[in-house]
Design an enzyme around this catalytic site. Structure first.
Site, mmCIF file in Angstrom:
data_model
loop_
_atom_site.group_PDB
_atom_site.id
_atom_site.type_symbol
_atom_site.label_atom_id
_atom_site.label_comp_id
_atom_site.label_asym_id
_atom_site.label_seq_id
_atom_site.Cartn_x
_atom_site.Cartn_y
_atom_site.Cartn_z
ATOM 1 N N GLN A 59 -4.602 -1.721 9.747
ATOM 2 C CA GLN A 59 -4.531 -3.033 9.114
ATOM 3 C C GLN A 59 -5.086 -4.113 10.058
ATOM 4 O O GLN A 59 -4.749 -4.146 11.240
ATOM 5 C CB GLN A 59 -3.070 -3.351 8.729
ATOM 6 C CG GLN A 59 -2.904 -4.621 7.903
ATOM 7 C CD GLN A 59 -3.534 -4.551 6.507
ATOM 8 O OE1 GLN A 59 -3.702 -3.473 5.934
ATOM 9 N NE2 GLN A 59 -3.895 -5.693 5.965
ATOM 10 N N ASP A 108 -10.983 2.848 4.429
ATOM 11 C CA ASP A 108 -11.316 1.417 4.335
ATOM 12 C C ASP A 108 -12.833 1.207 4.286
ATOM 13 O O ASP A 108 -13.301 0.118 3.951
ATOM 14 C CB ASP A 108 -10.765 0.669 5.557
ATOM 15 C CG ASP A 108 -9.512 -0.142 5.245
ATOM 16 O OD1 ASP A 108 -9.335 -0.517 4.069
ATOM 17 O OD2 ASP A 108 -8.735 -0.397 6.172
ATOM 18 N N LYS A 139 0.842 -1.206 0.000
ATOM 19 C CA LYS A 139 0.000 0.000 0.000
ATOM 20 C C LYS A 139 0.875 1.253 0.000
ATOM 21 O O LYS A 139 0.608 2.210 -0.742
ATOM 22 C CB LYS A 139 -0.948 -0.017 1.212
ATOM 23 C CG LYS A 139 -2.042 -1.083 1.102
ATOM 24 C CD LYS A 139 -2.854 -1.291 2.378
ATOM 25 C CE LYS A 139 -3.827 -2.460 2.210
ATOM 26 N NZ LYS A 139 -4.627 -2.756 3.412
HETATM 27 N N1 GUN Z 1 -6.901 -7.017 6.247
HETATM 28 C C1 GUN Z 1 -7.270 -7.741 5.160
HETATM 29 N N2 GUN Z 1 -7.820 -6.921 4.227
HETATM 30 C C2 GUN Z 1 -7.795 -5.670 4.738
HETATM 31 C C3 GUN Z 1 -8.226 -4.400 4.256
HETATM 32 O O1 GUN Z 1 -8.760 -4.247 3.153
HETATM 33 N N3 GUN Z 1 -8.022 -3.348 5.088
HETATM 34 C C4 GUN Z 1 -7.456 -3.481 6.307
HETATM 35 N N4 GUN Z 1 -7.312 -2.392 7.045
HETATM 36 N N5 GUN Z 1 -7.059 -4.641 6.791
HETATM 37 C C5 GUN Z 1 -7.217 -5.734 6.005
#
Ligand code: GUN
Length: 292
Positions: free
Chosen positions: A96, A119, A52
């Protein structure tokens, strides 16, 4: 059979975003700034957050990665979130998941400023999504919609079967595919660990979106001809012969299911890269909302 090439489409989207950023820079405007908080040392999570941050650099966004130890208390994380909520330079941020056991995930997600919740996990944004209001759509479901859109996959009147009811993928996906509009207007069945005779259901599906996390779960015998397959599974399976010691494996037995499918996403290179591209898109949107 057409491969839904998430790697290519995500690159197209990143190029489009990079163009937008160039224009902002030319006008002397602030570029979008995404922050990502990661708690603990989970290898897969560190890889995702690393990707990311790299994607931010690629499109010209600012990014900040905040690493916190595995023993972080809930209050320490809530304090960090408050700091990010108040930091005017940061347009959006993500926590995350998964979080260590001592931390209440729902409490944490509810403490994120909904205007910075790129998110789309805050209940306010999730509720807006369910009510067809403009908001941040969670990046993985958003990426799947974008793939279906760019490949013009018909969804209207189709029977979409979603496998898995996670808050991140299955649940929002089931809502989005049934919404009015395109992609949407599907008749949706959501299946999960208590579903009986899943093959009876998957074999009636025009579109299958699998977000289960069980490698090679979906077999050719479970689907009908011309099915559209979206594979959200990304499980690390031990493989001594590969350089990393593991291979990323989807929920779908690609080799055999692809012979029956009309469209199918590969793993890797399907949904995964789309998730990152759509997180960037949400960050761009967050910056627009904050600076208009
Ligand atoms: N863990 C697995 N997929 C995601 C996501 O799209 N966002 C976040 N913050 N954590 C994750």
């Amino acid at each position: 059979m057409t491969i839904l090439d998430g790697k290519k489409v995500s690159n197209d989207i990143k190029n489009e975003i990079a163009e937008e950023v160039k224009k902002m820079k030319a006008l002397g405007e602030k570029v979008p700034h995404l922050a990502a908080v990661i708690v603990g040392n989970d290898g897969a999570s560190l890889t995702y957050v690393g990707s990311k941050v790299k994607a931010c650099e690629r499109v010209g966004f600012e990014s900040t990665m905040i690493r916190m130890s595995n023993t972080t208390s809930e209050i320490e994380l809530l304090d960090k979130i408050e700091e990010l909520n108040l930091n005017d330079d940061i347009d959006g941020f993500i926590i995350q998941l998964p979080l260590p056991k001592q931390i209440d995930t729902q409490k944490v997600l509810m403490s994120v400023d909904p205007d910075k919740d790129v998110d789309g996990f805050h209940p306010m944004n999730f509720g807006k999504m369910a009510l067809d209001m403009s908001t941040f759509i969670p990046a993985t479901p958003f990426g799947i919609l974008e793939l279906l859109d760019r490949y013009n996959v018909e969804t209207k009147g189709k029977h979409t079967v979603v496998i898995g009811r996670s808050h991140i993928v299955g649940r929002p996906m089931s809502i989005l595919m049934g919404r009015k509009g395109f992609p949407g207007n599907s008749t949706v069945t959501i299946t999960h660990s208590h579903t009986k005779n899943i093959t009876q259901i998957t074999s009636q599906a025009d579109i299958i979106i699998s977000a289960l996390g069980v490698p090679n779960f979906l077999k050719a015998e479970m689907v009908k001809d011309d099915v559209v397959i979206i594979d959200v599974g990304i499980t690390r399976v031990v493989d001594e012969t590969s350089p990393k010691g593991y291979v990323i494996t989807g929920d779908v037995d690609f080799e055999n299911v692809s012979k029956k499918a009309s469209f199918i996403t590969p793993v890797p290179g399907g949904v995964g890269p789309m998730t990152i591209a759509m997180l960037l898109k949400n960050t761009l949107l967050a910056r627009e909302l904050r600076h208009k």
